[in-house]
Design an enzyme around this catalytic site. Structure first.
Site, PDB file in Angstrom:
ATOM      1  N   LYS A   1       0.450  -1.373   0.147  1.00  0.00           N
ATOM      2  CA  LYS A   1       0.084  -0.350   0.162  1.00  0.00           C
ATOM      3  C   LYS A   1       1.098   1.439  -0.426  1.00  0.00           C
ATOM      4  O   LYS A   1       0.111   2.477  -0.163  1.00  0.00           O
ATOM      5  CB  LYS A   1      -1.387  -0.143   1.347  1.00  0.00           C
ATOM      6  CG  LYS A   1      -1.933  -1.265   0.692  1.00  0.00           C
ATOM      7  CD  LYS A   1      -3.259  -1.374   2.228  1.00  0.00           C
ATOM      8  CE  LYS A   1      -4.680  -2.145   1.642  1.00  0.00           C
ATOM      9  NZ  LYS A   1      -3.906  -3.376   1.937  1.00  0.00           N
TER      10      LYS A   1
HETATM   11  C1  PLP Z   1      -4.018  -4.272   1.104  1.00  0.00           C
HETATM   12  C2  PLP Z   1      -4.082  -5.575   1.554  1.00  0.00           C
HETATM   13  C3  PLP Z   1      -4.257  -6.637   0.463  1.00  0.00           C
HETATM   14  C4  PLP Z   1      -5.314  -6.340  -0.526  1.00  0.00           C
HETATM   15  O1  PLP Z   1      -4.923  -5.544  -1.137  1.00  0.00           O
HETATM   16  P1  PLP Z   1      -6.696  -4.868  -2.211  1.00  0.00           P
HETATM   17  O2  PLP Z   1      -6.200  -3.845  -3.025  1.00  0.00           O
HETATM   18  O3  PLP Z   1      -7.483  -4.573  -1.222  1.00  0.00           O
HETATM   19  O4  PLP Z   1      -7.209  -6.305  -2.985  1.00  0.00           O
HETATM   20  C5  PLP Z   1      -3.997  -7.787   0.234  1.00  0.00           C
HETATM   21  N1  PLP Z   1      -2.316  -8.358   0.925  1.00  0.00           N
HETATM   22  C6  PLP Z   1      -2.272  -7.209   2.200  1.00  0.00           C
HETATM   23  C7  PLP Z   1      -0.802  -7.679   3.150  1.00  0.00           C
HETATM   24  C8  PLP Z   1      -2.771  -5.896   2.229  1.00  0.00           C
HETATM   25  O5  PLP Z   1      -2.220  -5.176   3.424  1.00  0.00           O
END
Ligand code: PLP
Length: 435
Positions: A107
């Site tokens: 993210k």
């Molecule tokens: C947010 C997140 C996801 C999911 O990603 P999306 O874009 O919401 O599908 C998967 N793994 C981790 C570690 C995350 O932080």
């Protein structure tokens, strides 16, 4: 480039407006009015370019002239100054590590790019920009660290009490400065609903300049396309032409960005969406019925999402054509028990310690290979550093985890958080009073 709403294709807003408003009034999501096709020469010669050069070309195609080239380059160099290595576990299976940014989760790509875009468009003398964000753990850390100290901004993070790990909570609650954390006595979906309600509250919007940092923001989706091109470039440099990406999915922003890259011309063979038991999308692909359910808590808590908000974008990219969508996207679901087995298998077979989300992607990539044998390279995405999920990882494997330097320092800092029930009036009052 102009952007429309998935609920109203006649609407047109600028990139800047799409970034600051995040959600159109009609509650659709913003999408580029036209998905740009990248220059075939660029796609053919991807291995010639650095990550930052690829990122610039892709971003420029989507954003257009709304940010001048020189500024866009500088913004990308500043925001995305960390690696995303592709590590081969075997000749035809690799893991794309996306956790080498400041919050140790993928993210960081979205949050850091978005914070700098917002900073770029905020002019001196503008009102304070109030960023509201709901997090199931990783978003909040990425947004907090992305916006920390960015002038003219204030971030309010809502997270579900007791449902985030120690390192995650520390990343959310130890910042101070322009970052506020609210510990909500509920689930991630409750947090998300509170934030959505705030955005649709006219009275609140008259008092505060609200904006969202959730994965629905178009400025978070765009930078997540970059690493799909980057991974493909690395494979192509080794003579590999075909790739299947497996993406651990919750809100479906990550895989949505992958599909956007594909629509822009990246020659991906197939995508696999890997989920925990929050299986709204896998059920949809099987039955054709979209039936959201309340989220269930799992080991892979960043994917505990009952109603994935980015799904409408994916359907929009495929013009609601279920057959075309199913030809390009498969999906598999795993229980916590299976997730643990996946983590053990990675550790025992490859001496690789993975977070539970990554392990789910690994399992789905293996399952897809079994169901669809072929000569393609299988790339599964690693979305977080294992240190963020100590409770989920077996003791022996966790001992092998090297804690990043920054994570060690967090433990000594004081927790700053406001507790709150799931009650919109309480949240609204908090925002108005603490202004
Ligand atoms: C947010 C997140 C996801 C999911 O990603 P999306 O874009 O919401 O599908 C998967 N793994 C981790 C570690 C995350 O932080």
């Amino acid at each position: 480039m102009k952007f429309y709403s998935t609920n109203n294709k006649d609407l047109r807003v600028s990139f800047q407006e799409a970034v600051f408003n995040s959600l159109p009034q009609d509650k659709g999501l913003y999408m580029p009015e036209e998905i740009p096709k990248l220059d075939p020469y660029f796609l053919k010669h991807l291995p010639m370019y650095s990550f930052q050069e690829i990122a610039f070309t892709v971003a420029k195609a989507i954003i257009g002239n709304d940010i001048p080239d020189k500024d866009l380059k500088a913004l990308i160099d500043d925001a995305l100054n960390f690696d995303s290595p592709l590590r081969f576990l075997s000749a035809d299976t690799a893991v794309l590590e996306l956790f080498h940014g400041p919050s140790y989760a993928f993210k960081d790509f979205g949050a850091r790019f978005m914070s700098r875009v917002m900073g770029y468009f905020s002019k001196q003398g503008d009102d304070l920009l109030d960023v509201l964000v709901a997090t199931s753990g990783d978003t909040g850390g990425a947004v907090a660290l992305g916006f920390l100290g960015v002038e003219g901004t204030r971030v309010t993070i809502l997270y579900p009490k007791g449902k985030v790990s120690k390192v995650q909570e520390e990343q959310l609650t130890t910042n101070g400065q322009n970052i506020r954390a609210i510990e909500v006595d509920g689930t991630f979906d409750d947090c998300q609903a509170l934030v959505k309600q705030a955005f649709n509250d006219q009275e609140l919007n008259q008092s505060l300049r609200l904006t969202s940092a959730n994965s629905i923001n178009i400025a978070r989706l765009i930078p997540q396309t970059f690493y799909y091109f980057w991974a493909y470039a690395q494979l192509k440099a080794q003579g590999q032409q075909e790739v299947v990406f497996t993406v651990p999915s919750g809100n479906f922003g990550n895989i949505g960005a992958g599909l956007l890259a594909y629509k822009m011309g990246l020659p991906v063979t197939h995508f696999v969406a890997a989920t925990n038991v929050n299986d709204t999308v896998p059920r949809f692909l099987e039955t054709g019925l979209y039936e959201p359910k309340p989220s269930v808590q799992t080991l892979a808590n960043a994917m505990d999402v009952g109603n994935p908000s980015n799904w409408v974008r994916i359907q929009d990219m495929f013009q609601q054509d279920q057959v075309a969508l199913k030809a390009m996207v498969s999906s598999y679901t795993y229980t916590d028990e299976e997730t643990k087995q996946g983590m053990s298998e990675l550790f025992d077979s490859f001496n690789y310690v993975a977070c539970p989300h990554t392990a789910i992607a690994y399992l789905a990539s293996q399952q897809y290979r079994k169901d669809h044998p072929g000569t393609y390279a299988s790339v599964f995405l690693s979305t977080a550093h294992p240190c963020k999920f100590p409770e989920a990882i077996a003791e022996e494997a966790f001992k092998a985890v090297k804690l990043p330097k920054g994570a060690e320092l967090l433990a000594d800092k004081a927790k700053l958080a406001t507790e709150m029930p799931v009650d919109y009036q309480v949240f609204k009052t908090y925002l108005l009073v603490n202004n």
